[in-house]
Design a protein around this motif. Structure first.
Motif, short mmCIF file in Angstrom:
data_model
loop_
_atom_site.label_atom_id
_atom_site.label_comp_id
_atom_site.label_asym_id
_atom_site.label_seq_id
_atom_site.Cartn_x
_atom_site.Cartn_y
_atom_site.Cartn_z
N ASN A 1 18.68 -26.53 23.63
CA ASN A 1 18.39 -25.05 24.18
C ASN A 1 17.00 -24.43 23.93
O ASN A 1 16.36 -24.34 25.09
N ASP B 1 14.57 -26.47 26.04
CA ASP B 1 14.46 -26.24 27.33
C ASP B 1 13.74 -24.95 27.83
O ASP B 1 12.96 -24.78 28.60
N GLN C 1 10.23 -24.13 29.78
CA GLN C 1 10.11 -23.06 30.83
C GLN C 1 9.02 -22.17 30.56
O GLN C 1 8.12 -22.18 31.56
#
Length: 138
Positions: A84, A87, A91
């Motif tokens: 996570n 990710d 971003q």
């Protein structure tokens, strides 16, 4: 020769009709938020990876089923957290690249402005509220 990114002035970034143009200070604040988040995520990933490496070294000899299950759960939990964090890091990096390219604030779905207030609250946003709601309903 490496091509250098052309950074557009803040005032040229898209905004909704009911919003004022971006100021250099506002954009710098959003960039600083993203960069601070990226640094924190890099540290979080490094910590998770070292925890996984440290805990993965044992062979589990002598563990009963509950101990083995708890260790497996903890390892999978650390792996999920690291995934996570990666990710989120991607971003954030993408948002900074969009700032540099002058495409920050453009909805990737409808190509209208995302909204300055939304980006100030959620700097990684790539869609306007309406498009994001439509996507989440699917």
């Amino acid at each position: 020769m490496v091509a250098k990114a052309v950074v557009k002035p803040a005032v040229e970034l898209p905004v909704r009709a009911d919003e004022d143009s971006w100021t250099e200070a506002e954009l710098a604040e959003v960039r600083a938020t993203l960069e601070a988040e990226m640094a924190a995520l890099v540290a979080e990933i490094a910590h998770a990876e070292s925890t996984i490496a440290e805990d993965g070294g044992g062979d589990g000899a002598g563990d009963d089923q509950a101990d083995a299950g708890a260790k497996t759960y903890e390892r999978e939990h650390e792996m999920a957290l690291a995934h996570n964090a990666r990710d989120l890091l991607v971003q954030c990096e993408r948002a900074v690249r969009r700032m540099d390219a002058g495409t920050y604030g453009v909805c990737e779905s409808c190509t209208r402005p995302i909204g300055k207030a939304r980006l100030q609250a959620f700097p990684r946003a790539t869609m306007c509220v309406a498009c994001k709601q439509r996507e989440e309903r699917r």
